[in-house]
Enzyme design. Sequence first.
Site, PDB file in Angstrom:
ATOM      1  CG  HIS A   1      90.728  38.905  18.025  1.00 43.87           C
ATOM      2  ND1 HIS A   1      91.605  38.017  17.455  1.00 43.87           N
ATOM      3  CD2 HIS A   1      90.276  39.692  17.018  1.00 43.87           C
ATOM      4  CE1 HIS A   1      91.681  38.236  16.161  1.00 43.87           C
ATOM      5  NE2 HIS A   1      90.899  39.257  15.862  1.00 43.87           N
TER       6      HIS A   1
ATOM      7  CG  ASP B   1      91.359  35.651  20.222  1.00 41.56           C
ATOM      8  OD1 ASP B   1      90.420  35.246  19.525  1.00 41.56           O
ATOM      9  OD2 ASP B   1      92.216  36.462  19.821  1.00 41.56           O
TER      10      ASP B   1
END
Length: 435
Positions: A99, A102
Amino acid sequence: MTDFFKGVAPVRFEGPSSTNPLAYRHYNKDELVLGKRMEDHIRPAVAYWHTFAWEGGDPFGGRTFARPWHDKGMDGARLKADIAFEFFDLLDIPFFCFHDVDVAPEGDSLAESNRNLRAITDIFARKMEKSRTRLLWGTANLFANRRYMAGAATNPDPYVFAYAAGQVRTMLEITHELGGANYVLWGGREGYETLLNTNLKQEQDQAARFLSLVVEHARKIGYKGTLLIEPKPQEPTKHQYDYDVATVYGFLKTYGLEKDVKVNIEVGHAFLAGHSFEHELAVARSLGILGSVDANRNDLQSGWDTDQFPNNPGEMALAFYQILKNGGLGNGGFNFDAKVRRQSLDPADLLHGHIGGLDTLARGLKGAAAMLEDGTYDRVIEERYAGWKEKGAAAMLSGGRTLAQIADWVDADNINPQPKSGQQEYLENLVNRFV
């Protein structure tokens, strides 16, 4: 090189007799299974969020991990990227997934967040020039920030919809630039907590428009990867609009998107929907929308999505049977959407989880291949439905007989069918023979 995995040797295949805990016992990437390399069947990936971004918290307690990149802003994000690619190399794994949030901290604006993201993904691009690890898929986190507490695409506030669109645009373009094989849309909060304040039709129309915008932009930038929706029934919302594979297909069909989008199926999400992993794969295969897979498992004593590493070869054999009958996963693969337990503090624990998961997938793959080569299971299923090949039955199915004609046929031929055994116990034993 960092010293996070100091003293750890690269993980290699050593065979079933090995007692080395940091070796593959069943996963031999170059072994041919049905004429295809094992790695090319499985296409395994490391999930950046669980492996590097997760801090070891649970609903009743916070961080238990003390990673050297925690609380260090962009410097920590750069260190995390260095350690991630060292990890990929140690595992000798071909893919990873991430993501946007992240890999880099969010800023005070979308523009600042995107600058942070690009700074780290530029590092990814340079590292990928020297590493064999590639991007299986990218995705945007449209659920963690408080702005998304009422959803992203389905939010009642159009400005939240717009902000989410801005996030996805950047992440889709980065996925394209990094050569990502797929792009996933997971609606972590695309649902409702109560119908008292919810307009279902409005929210589903919004979700469809958002997805259409993503499809249009992917075409505009020349992205050739597969667009995927990841079904999940609940958690954190009471009900999510992408409840399961069948629900997602109904949504896609309603809005004319069934040819543009496939599904990424997670084991734990199938379980929360009251299904088996095998069921969700079979439904997706039958509808032609099987795209990719998140490999994990839930704790059967817990009521939430615990995201543990897969360890049931029998379950995976049935899963791979559906995948092999589908002709494989195409652009997709097996992403380890799994995390070590919050008490598993050592860097080596990250390796143990992935090694065990890969060995489990390898055993499942070989079991499914053996089932197909043996042919007994397929013959049992074919024989169970063989009656539908007879002329009269085929006419019923094709529309060649009306309801009245079918009823007259029963009377004329004195048809009186008797029940036949479904042979479930035999079939369960048959599957276990190959695992």
